[in-house]
Design a protein around this motif. Structure first.
Motif, short mmCIF file in Angstrom:
data_model
loop_
_atom_site.label_atom_id
_atom_site.label_comp_id
_atom_site.label_asym_id
_atom_site.label_seq_id
_atom_site.Cartn_x
_atom_site.Cartn_y
_atom_site.Cartn_z
N ARG A 608 -31.74 22.96 7.48
CA ARG A 608 -30.80 23.54 8.45
C ARG A 608 -30.99 22.91 9.84
O ARG A 608 -30.02 22.65 10.55
CB ARG A 608 -31.00 25.05 8.54
CG ARG A 608 -30.50 25.79 7.30
CD ARG A 608 -28.97 25.73 7.22
NE ARG A 608 -28.46 26.41 6.06
CZ ARG A 608 -28.02 25.81 4.96
NH1 ARG A 608 -28.06 24.47 4.89
NH2 ARG A 608 -27.53 26.48 3.95
N ASN A 610 -32.09 19.92 10.34
CA ASN A 610 -31.54 18.57 10.19
C ASN A 610 -30.05 18.58 10.47
O ASN A 610 -29.50 17.68 11.13
CB ASN A 610 -31.84 18.06 8.77
CG ASN A 610 -31.71 16.56 8.66
OD1 ASN A 610 -31.04 15.92 9.47
ND2 ASN A 610 -32.34 15.98 7.65
N ASP A 611 -29.37 19.61 9.96
CA ASP A 611 -27.93 19.75 10.23
C ASP A 611 -27.67 19.93 11.72
O ASP A 611 -26.66 19.44 12.25
CB ASP A 611 -27.37 20.95 9.46
CG ASP A 611 -27.45 20.76 7.95
OD1 ASP A 611 -27.56 19.59 7.50
OD2 ASP A 611 -27.40 21.77 7.23
N GLN A 612 -28.58 20.62 12.40
CA GLN A 612 -28.41 20.84 13.84
C GLN A 612 -28.42 19.52 14.61
O GLN A 612 -27.72 19.36 15.61
CB GLN A 612 -29.55 21.73 14.37
CG GLN A 612 -29.49 23.18 13.93
CD GLN A 612 -28.35 23.95 14.59
OE1 GLN A 612 -27.34 24.27 13.95
NE2 GLN A 612 -28.48 24.20 15.87
N THR A 613 -29.23 18.58 14.14
CA THR A 613 -29.31 17.29 14.85
C THR A 613 -28.00 16.52 14.74
O THR A 613 -27.73 15.63 15.56
CB THR A 613 -30.46 16.43 14.28
OG1 THR A 613 -30.19 16.12 12.91
CG2 THR A 613 -31.78 17.16 14.39
N LYS A 614 -27.19 16.86 13.76
CA LYS A 614 -25.93 16.14 13.55
C LYS A 614 -24.73 16.85 14.19
O LYS A 614 -23.75 16.20 14.54
CB LYS A 614 -25.67 16.00 12.05
CG LYS A 614 -26.78 15.24 11.30
CD LYS A 614 -26.54 15.29 9.80
CE LYS A 614 -27.70 14.64 9.04
NZ LYS A 614 -27.52 14.74 7.57
N THR A 615 -24.83 18.17 14.32
CA THR A 615 -23.65 18.92 14.76
C THR A 615 -23.79 19.57 16.13
O THR A 615 -22.80 19.98 16.71
CB THR A 615 -23.34 20.04 13.73
OG1 THR A 615 -24.47 20.91 13.65
CG2 THR A 615 -23.06 19.44 12.36
N ASN A 616 -24.98 19.68 16.64
CA ASN A 616 -25.17 20.43 17.89
C ASN A 616 -26.02 19.67 18.88
O ASN A 616 -26.77 20.27 19.65
CB ASN A 616 -25.80 21.80 17.56
CG ASN A 616 -25.66 22.77 18.71
OD1 ASN A 616 -24.68 22.73 19.46
ND2 ASN A 616 -26.65 23.66 18.86
N ASP A 617 -25.92 18.35 18.82
CA ASP A 617 -26.70 17.49 19.72
C ASP A 617 -28.19 17.78 19.58
O ASP A 617 -28.97 17.57 20.51
CB ASP A 617 -26.26 17.71 21.17
CG ASP A 617 -26.80 16.62 22.10
OD1 ASP A 617 -27.05 15.49 21.62
OD2 ASP A 617 -26.99 16.91 23.29
N SER A 649 -27.62 30.84 8.24
CA SER A 649 -27.86 30.45 9.63
C SER A 649 -27.46 31.57 10.61
O SER A 649 -26.82 31.33 11.64
CB SER A 649 -27.10 29.16 9.97
OG SER A 649 -27.55 28.10 9.17
#
Length: 945
Positions: A608, A610-617, A649
């Motif tokens: 999760r 990791n997903d933040q690094t792609k979608t939320n700067d 999340s």
């Protein structure tokens, strides 16, 4: 000449009609009052019996001069009189009818009991009722009326009343926390008057004390008391106002809200008096007399009307409240503010009161010299009655030096002028109790007249003095208590309310830290509570040897499970049962078996983020993510399934309830100290908060039931307990799972947040940790607890984070149940609460070098390395999971969970604070546990290999 005579005759009215017309003509109507005023002024200035006496001409002309200073200048005439004496001498005409004398040597002579003086009716008739003792004009009639109070205010009755006074003092202390809860300053002026009001009310015989049971300490009464004081002055100058009480309430309230409040109080008092009179025979006997008993049992006064008895009660209530309250207020200020007084008083009390459990009664306290000197000096500089006492000698001339004061003229003297006369009192404006211990102090005492003199002196002086000696008990509590050798702030030793204020504001951990920084390794933080930071105290308080003498304080640990005991609040026997039942699921063997479950939830966290690094700067609130992770882990371990926080999340509604229950728990724990008000305060809490508390328990039950019905074969905590121990009832199981769910998720999340935060603040430590973790494994799947627990720097980082940010920053209280125990070299008597305050101990310079800095190295360098700056660190003081038979059973799980999460975080990410200036972690509040706020970091994904 004849012509003038005829003209004069012609001018005279010839009929009565002419007379009326002449008298009603406007020149005559104007001339008559003018002549009356001028003639009156001429009479008062030149022909009045007092015309020869010195004083301001305006004061001799009209009472409006005094009215101006008393009403418009709000009671300043007493100071004006003082100025008159400085200008005109020892005798002054202060109004058209009265003279005032400033001569201490004449005081007792004038007010002598042998002189049957009358009271000056204009000055004392402030009630509008003639049958009240206070305003009785005639000496003999007053003597008969006051006789009913002879026993009421005797020393014998005061001694019998002593337990009531002490009880009221304790009730006041128990109630002040209501003001603290609202974060409002505690006004001792008001508090003392509430205390004295309830005391005098009991003395009157009106039943239980109502104001000390009031959550706002009689806020409405305080306004009433102010109105009484001001209205009595108004009635003196405008007598018709006395009859407002006979007018309809609505009319009075519309004309003046203040007089409406006064009328309301009079009506309530009348009802109380009427009830007390009718129930007098049914009331249980008391060791002391009361006004009601005295009146009803006295044939001469038994015919008093209810209105007259109410007025008597009103006068006693007003005089007994304000005079003693004012004296208590002043005594507190002078004792604490005058250098040397408190220390000397402590030393004397230490000699006079050798037994802490046997405080002397009022007569014995009067025999303590310096305590009595302090009270005498207090009564001198702050007399209960500062106004003058006018008296009238109708039968003879009053001779003062060369002055002859005609019979029937009011003569007054002032306590203020006597007590501040530099001829008798050196430096009269200074508070000097020593003056009453000098060889000539007996001669000085005749000039101490705080209650007046003669047959009309204040009958309640013994009650006032007994209240003042109560201050001696407070001073004893501060300076002669068995804790007197334990340092700490005076206010915290005097009352628990500063502690309560800090607790409710979430700042107790910082307050106690400041105390330890100032006073040392042991500090008295409340009247019956001591905090330690020495490592030896762990064994003394929490170790196995102290388990029989130190028990968990039931007033601190909140029961959140509807009265069902859990592992936190249970007694020694039940705690042993619960610990045995839960020991197997939390053993190293069981945790090893469940490591895949823990790692699966951590892997979902990494996915999760990791997903933040792609979608939320790359920005993530790590407070939330760590709470979600540990909550899912404990859910999976206990109930066989996670709560779905990481999957979705977002907060599971239950997790939000758990976090809110932590703060609620701190309030419930506080209320355990005040069971009388627990129901009241609980009723004031928002219904939604109590609903969520009950919902939390309901969800536990639902999950337990669902787990029992499921076909899952994987071993979780519930299944292991069911297989291994059948002694727990269903309610006991639910209560303990409630605690495990809360503690098992929140403490690990706190430690993870702390470690992440301090690594952002210490770049060098972050680099060392990355190097260690990333060189220990070749791929992420190799990360296991067997390897992680052998990584020295990672373990050091965890320990350092737990040192700077312990999950339980405040002390875990233990109460002494034996006759007394030694803790770190200090004797601690029975019923004392003691603990180690972890936040203070871990950040103390006596225990650590650079205590407030993050240095994992302190945990790595050997103690034998004398060159290390951390060589003298007392690492064994750090016990975040405490020690002894009540240590945390989840310690191994916490270390495994924190270690695995931190290792996987370091393997996958670099991170930094979004706001480099953010210091939120250092400013968080504590309600038993940390109340963590948003913690934003920017994550950078690391590509391994």
């Amino acid at each position: 000449m004849e012509e003038l005579k005829q003209r004069f005759i012609s001018w005279l009215p010839s009929t009565m009609e002419d007379v009326k017309q002449n008298l009603l003509s406007w020149p005559v109507l104007v001339l008559i009052p003018f002549v009356w005023i001028v003639s009156g002024a001429l009479y008062r200035l030149h022909f009045h019996p007092l015309a020869k006496f010195p004083g301001p001409k305006l004061a001799a002309l009209t009472l409006w001069y005094e009215t101006y200073y008393d009403v418009w200048q709000r009671g300043k005439y007493v100071y004006k009189i003082e100025q008159m004496h400085k200008k005109y001498g020892p005798i002054v005409r202060i109004n058209p009818h009265e003279v005032h004398i400033d001569d201490p040597d004449f005081y007792h002579k004038f007010y002598a009991s042998s002189r049957k003086l009358k009271k000056y009716p204009w000055y004392y008739k402030v009630s509008g009722v003639d049958e009240v003792s206070f305003g009785t004009e005639d000496h003999e009639v007053h003597r008969q009326r006051i006789g009913v109070y002879k026993d009421l205010f005797s020393i014998r009755s005061i001694v019998a009343f002593d337990p009531v006074i002490k009880t009221n003092i304790q009730k006041l202390c128990d109630q002040l926390n209501q003001h603290v809860k609202l974060a409002t300053p505690i006004n001792l002026s008001h508090a003392y008057r509430v205390l004295t009001s309830d005391t005098i009310t009991s003395y009157i015989g009106l039943g239980p004390a109502p104001l000390l049971d009031d959550v706002d300490l009689g806020k409405s009464y305080r306004r009433y008391a102010r109105i009484v004081t001001e209205s009595s002055v108004l009635v003196r100058h405008f007598p018709l106002l006395a009859y407002f009480r006979f007018l309809p309430h609505r009319l009075v309230a519309n004309l003046s809200s203040d007089f409406g409040i006064l009328k309301d109080h009079l009506e309530r008092l009348r009802i109380q008096v009427e009830l007390a009179c009718t129930q007098n025979e049914k009331r249980p006997e008391t060791p002391h007399s009361t006004m009601i008993k005295g009146i009803i049992g006295n044939e001469r006064h038994s015919n008093k009307t209810m209105q007259e008895i109410t007025e008597e009660a009103l006068i006693l209530e007003g005089a007994g409240t304000d005079s003693t309250g004012q004296a208590l207020e002043a005594a507190t200020v002078y004792i604490l503010d005058t250098p040397g007084v408190a220390d000397r008083l402590r030393e004397e009390l230490e000699r006079a009161i050798p037994d802490a459990d046997n405080i002397p009664t009022f007569p014995k306290l009067r025999e303590i010299p310096f305590l009595t000197a302090v009270i005498n000096e207090n009564l001198r500089v702050c007399s209960p009655a500062s106004s003058r006492f006018p008296r009238v000698n109708e039968s003879a001339v009053t001779q003062y030096k060369e002055w002859e004061i005609p019979a029937g003229v009011p003569v007054s003297m002032n306590i203020w002028n006597t007590h501040y006369n530099p001829k008798f009192f050196l430096n009269p404006t200074e508070f000097r109790p020593e003056r009453w211990l000098q060889p000539n102090s007996k001669d000085l005492e005749k000039y101490l007249v705080p209650f007046g003199s003669g047959s009309r002196m204040c009958i309640g002086m013994n009650l006032t003095k007994s209240g003042l000696y109560a201050i001696g008990l407070a001073v004893y509590n501060v300076f002669f208590h068995p804790f007197r050798k334990i340092p700490g702030p005076t206010l915290y030793a005097l009352s628990r309310f500063p502690w309560i204020r800090d607790w409710l504001s979430g700042s107790l951990h910082r307050s106690v830290q400041r105390m330890h920084e100032k006073y040392g390794e042991v500090v008295r933080v409340a009247p019956d509570e001591v905090s330690f930071i020495k490592p030896e105290a762990w064994d003394d308080i929490y170790g196995h040897k102290g388990a029989k003498s130190f028990v968990r304080d039931p007033k601190w640990y909140a029961n959140l499970t509807e009265g069902q005991d859990d592992i936190i609040v249970s007694n020694e026997f039940d705690h042993g049962r619960f610990r045995k039942a839960f020991s197997a699921p939390f053993s190293d063997k069981a945790l090893k078996e469940n490591e895949p479950v823990i790692k699966a939830n951590i892997d979902l966290l990494i996915q999760r983020l990791n997903d933040q690094t792609k979608t939320n700067d790359g920005v993530a609130d790590m407070t939330k993510w760590y709470n979600w992770t540990t909550f899912d882990v404990i859910g999976d371990l206990v109930y066989g399934e996670p709560f779905g926080c990481l999957q979705n999340s977002e907060f599971d509604p239950w997790l939000a309830i758990v976090l809110q229950n932590i703060r609620l728990g701190s309030y419930v724990a506080l209320m355990e100290r005040y069971p009388l008000f627990k129901k009241l305060i609980m009723s004031l809490l928002p219904p939604s908060l109590m609903e969520k508390r009950n919902m939390h328990i309901g969800i536990i039950r639902e999950k337990c039931a669902r787990r029992a019905e499921s076909k899952r074969t994987r071993k979780d905590i519930i299944s292991q307990i069911s297989e291994g121990d059948t002694s727990l009832s269903q309610h006991e199981m639910e209560a303990n799972l409630t605690i495990i769910t809360m503690a098992g998720s929140e403490t690990s999340a706190t430690a993870l947040s702390a470690a992440t935060y301090y690594l952002t603040r210490n770049k060098e430590a972050a680099i060392k940790l990355r190097k260690e973790v990333r060189s220990a494994f070749t791929k992420e799947s190799e990360i296991s607890w067997d390897v992680v627990k052998e990584l020295p720097y990672l373990i050091a980082v965890i320990k350092e984070a737990l040192r700077l940010y312990p999950p339980t920053p405040v002390g875990l209280p233990r109460r002494v149940i034996s006759s007394g125990e030694m803790v770190s070299g200090y004797y601690i008597p029975k019923d004392t609460v003691v603990y180690i305050t972890q936040y203070s101990a871990y950040r103390s310079p006596t225990n650590f070098h650079l205590p407030n800095d993050f240095h994992p190295e302190r945990w790595l360098e050997p103690i034998s390395n004398s060159k290390s700056p951390f060589a003298t660190d007392k690492l064994h003081v750090v016990q975040p999971f405490i020690t002894g038979p009540y240590s945390c059973i989840g310690k191994s799980l916490a270390y495994m969970e924190i270690g695995l999460v931190l290792a996987k975080m370091v393997w996958n990410f670099d991170w930094e604070l979004v706001d480099e200036g953010w210091r939120g972690f250092e400013e968080e509040k504590v309600y038993a546990l940390w109340q963590k706020s948003e913690f934003l970091v920017r994550l950078g994904l690391v590509r391994q290999g």
